[in-house]
Design a protein around this motif. Structure first.
Motif, mmCIF file in Angstrom:
data_model
loop_
_atom_site.group_PDB
_atom_site.id
_atom_site.type_symbol
_atom_site.label_atom_id
_atom_site.label_comp_id
_atom_site.label_asym_id
_atom_site.label_seq_id
_atom_site.Cartn_x
_atom_site.Cartn_y
_atom_site.Cartn_z
ATOM 1 N N ARG A 82 0.816 -1.213 0.000
ATOM 2 C CA ARG A 82 0.000 0.000 0.000
ATOM 3 C C ARG A 82 0.849 1.263 0.000
ATOM 4 N NH1 ARG A 82 -4.609 1.662 4.552
ATOM 5 N NH2 ARG A 82 -4.937 3.784 3.804
ATOM 6 N N PHE A 83 2.010 1.198 0.648
ATOM 7 C CA PHE A 83 2.824 2.406 0.782
ATOM 8 C C PHE A 83 3.590 2.770 -0.480
ATOM 9 C CE2 PHE A 83 5.325 -1.077 2.804
ATOM 10 C CZ PHE A 83 6.373 -1.147 1.899
ATOM 11 N N VAL A 84 3.496 1.950 -1.519
ATOM 12 C CA VAL A 84 4.227 2.222 -2.766
ATOM 13 C C VAL A 84 3.419 3.149 -3.666
ATOM 14 C CG1 VAL A 84 5.115 1.213 -4.899
ATOM 15 C CG2 VAL A 84 5.480 0.039 -2.712
ATOM 16 N N LYS A 85 4.081 4.158 -4.207
ATOM 17 C CA LYS A 85 3.495 4.988 -5.260
ATOM 18 C C LYS A 85 4.199 4.646 -6.561
ATOM 19 C CE LYS A 85 2.736 9.710 -6.898
ATOM 20 N NZ LYS A 85 2.843 11.162 -6.609
ATOM 21 N N ARG A 86 3.413 4.285 -7.579
ATOM 22 C CA ARG A 86 3.994 3.974 -8.887
ATOM 23 C C ARG A 86 4.197 5.261 -9.675
ATOM 24 N NH1 ARG A 86 1.111 -1.427 -11.390
ATOM 25 N NH2 ARG A 86 1.523 -2.831 -9.638
ATOM 26 N N TYR A 87 5.428 5.488 -10.095
ATOM 27 C CA TYR A 87 5.746 6.674 -10.884
ATOM 28 C C TYR A 87 5.819 6.353 -12.375
ATOM 29 C CZ TYR A 87 6.753 9.138 -6.546
ATOM 30 O OH TYR A 87 6.631 9.728 -5.305
ATOM 31 N N ASP A 88 5.682 5.076 -12.722
ATOM 32 C CA ASP A 88 5.723 4.659 -14.122
ATOM 33 C C ASP A 88 5.074 3.278 -14.209
ATOM 34 O OD1 ASP A 88 6.272 4.454 -16.833
ATOM 35 O OD2 ASP A 88 8.385 5.014 -16.627
ATOM 36 N N ASN A 89 4.869 2.822 -15.436
ATOM 37 C CA ASN A 89 4.407 1.454 -15.662
ATOM 38 C C ASN A 89 5.401 0.798 -16.612
ATOM 39 O OD1 ASN A 89 3.075 -0.937 -16.048
ATOM 40 N ND2 ASN A 89 1.099 -0.033 -16.552
ATOM 41 N N LEU A 90 6.598 0.609 -16.104
ATOM 42 C CA LEU A 90 7.692 0.131 -16.935
ATOM 43 C C LEU A 90 7.449 -1.298 -17.417
ATOM 44 C CD1 LEU A 90 10.344 1.138 -18.071
ATOM 45 C CD2 LEU A 90 11.507 0.240 -16.046
ATOM 46 N N ALA A 91 6.789 -2.101 -16.618
ATOM 47 C CA ALA A 91 6.512 -3.477 -17.027
ATOM 48 C C ALA A 91 5.709 -3.508 -18.316
ATOM 49 C CB ALA A 91 5.766 -4.211 -15.912
ATOM 50 N N GLU A 92 4.695 -2.659 -18.417
ATOM 51 C CA GLU A 92 3.860 -2.619 -19.617
ATOM 52 C C GLU A 92 4.662 -2.150 -20.819
ATOM 53 O OE1 GLU A 92 0.278 0.222 -20.999
ATOM 54 O OE2 GLU A 92 -0.199 -1.024 -19.249
ATOM 55 N N ARG A 93 5.542 -1.172 -20.604
ATOM 56 C CA ARG A 93 6.340 -0.652 -21.714
ATOM 57 C C ARG A 93 7.369 -1.674 -22.190
ATOM 58 N NH1 ARG A 93 9.165 4.252 -21.265
ATOM 59 N NH2 ARG A 93 9.195 4.430 -19.005
ATOM 60 N N ILE A 94 7.931 -2.438 -21.261
ATOM 61 C CA ILE A 94 8.867 -3.496 -21.641
ATOM 62 C C ILE A 94 8.149 -4.579 -22.433
ATOM 63 C CG2 ILE A 94 10.276 -5.391 -20.733
ATOM 64 C CD1 ILE A 94 11.074 -3.514 -18.432
ATOM 65 N N GLU A 95 6.971 -4.968 -21.960
ATOM 66 C CA GLU A 95 6.205 -6.004 -22.656
ATOM 67 C C GLU A 95 5.801 -5.552 -24.054
ATOM 68 O OE1 GLU A 95 2.473 -9.058 -21.810
ATOM 69 O OE2 GLU A 95 2.856 -7.385 -20.443
ATOM 70 N N THR A 96 5.439 -4.275 -24.192
ATOM 71 C CA THR A 96 5.075 -3.733 -25.494
ATOM 72 C C THR A 96 6.264 -3.772 -26.451
ATOM 73 O OG1 THR A 96 3.383 -2.295 -24.534
ATOM 74 C CG2 THR A 96 4.236 -1.686 -26.701
ATOM 75 N N ALA A 97 7.438 -3.388 -25.942
ATOM 76 C CA ALA A 97 8.638 -3.399 -26.776
ATOM 77 C C ALA A 97 9.002 -4.818 -27.198
ATOM 78 C CB ALA A 97 9.794 -2.756 -26.024
#
Length: 288
Positions: free
Chosen positions: A247-262
């Motif tokens: 819960r204490f994590v703030k996501r500043y990006d969605n790098l997993a999605e961008r890696i999968e797309t690439a």
């Protein structure tokens, strides 16, 4: 002058390069109590260290690498060999941040002497400036032992992942009066042990704020309070590399999605024989 290592991104090789000695020091961290908040992130590789270094006061080579890098179920199976290898890589990839290496489970609990032997190995093999260990009142004598022998120690209280088998879950700590009192006793003991700072993880906000008044050294929060002397997160969590985070994590990006797309685009081009293209192919130069 000191020597760091710069990655040649064209070859992925680490080349030694001279760099001014600009590292943040242990006394500088200790003196930041109550001042500008300290920034700390985890790093496990030289390249990640390079990218984070300019933005951080401290880089933590956390035993969280067990889960993040090795896919282990907890931090308990992490070894000294793992910590030394990754610690050395992070030191090579940075020149500014104070590098701290976690002492893994089983490498320090038996005695102050065992802790000294393990910590000395970490510092000698990695070049890191400090180590971090979990535990409160019961670990204070060990921290005092190490500090008196020239090994800077960062403490870690509250939710202590290495104790997951005793705790039973990763729930927030400090929900009852007894648990809160014990936690604050831990904070006081670590503060008085000679540690230069401490991580307070996964505690109720009110407890973290009270810990700030008890501790005479900087308190680095993770799942604690914005009023702490600094904050730390697992870098892969803030980058969005995992579907589930605390819960204490703030996501500043969605790098997993961008890696999968690439990766998907690469796979399509390979199957269509459109990669490699002309720009990626070696051919004889045309004669003039």
């Amino acid at each position: 002058m000191s020597t760091t290592f710069k990655l040649d991104t064209s070859t992925s090789r680490a080349n030694p390069t001279p760099a001014p000695m600009k590292r943040v020091t242990v006394p500088a961290i200790r003196n930041r109590k109550g001042k500008e908040p300290l920034v700390m992130l985890t790093a496990y590789t030289a390249r990640t260290a390079q990218l984070l270094d300019a933005h951080c006061d401290m880089l933590l080579v956390g035993d969280s690498l067990g889960q993040v890098i090795y896919g282990l179920p907890s931090t308990v199976p992490v070894t000294l060999d793992m910590m030394c290898a990754h610690g050395a890589a992070v030191v090579r990839g940075s020149y500014h941040s104070l590098v701290i290496v976690d002492m893994p489970f089983g490498s320090y609990e038996a005695s102050p002497e065992q802790a000294f032997e393990s910590a000395a190995r970490i510092m000698q093999e990695t070049g890191a400036a400090a180590v971090k260990m979990e535990g409160g009142v019961h670990m204070a004598p060990t921290i005092e032992f190490l500090s008196a022998r020239g090994i800077p120690v960062m403490g870690h209280v509250g939710l202590t992942p290495q104790s997951i088998n005793m705790l039973g879950s990763y729930r927030a700590r400090g929900k009852g009066n007894a648990e809160t009192a014990n936690l604050l006793d831990d904070v006081k003991a670590i503060s008085e042990s000679g540690a230069f700072s401490m991580v307070v993880e996964g505690v109720m906000e009110s407890v973290a704020e009270e810990a700030m008044t008890v501790a005479q050294i900087p308190v680095i929060g993770i799942g604690a309070s914005a009023k702490c002397d600094g904050q730390v997160l697992v870098t892969e969590d803030l980058l969005g590399m995992f579907e589930r985070t605390a819960r204490f994590v703030k996501r500043y990006d969605n790098l997993a999605e961008r890696i999968e797309t690439a990766a998907a685009q690469y796979a399509e081009e390979v199957k269509a024989r459109s990669f490699p293209g002309e720009a990626q192919t070696y051919r004889p130069k045309e004669k003039k």
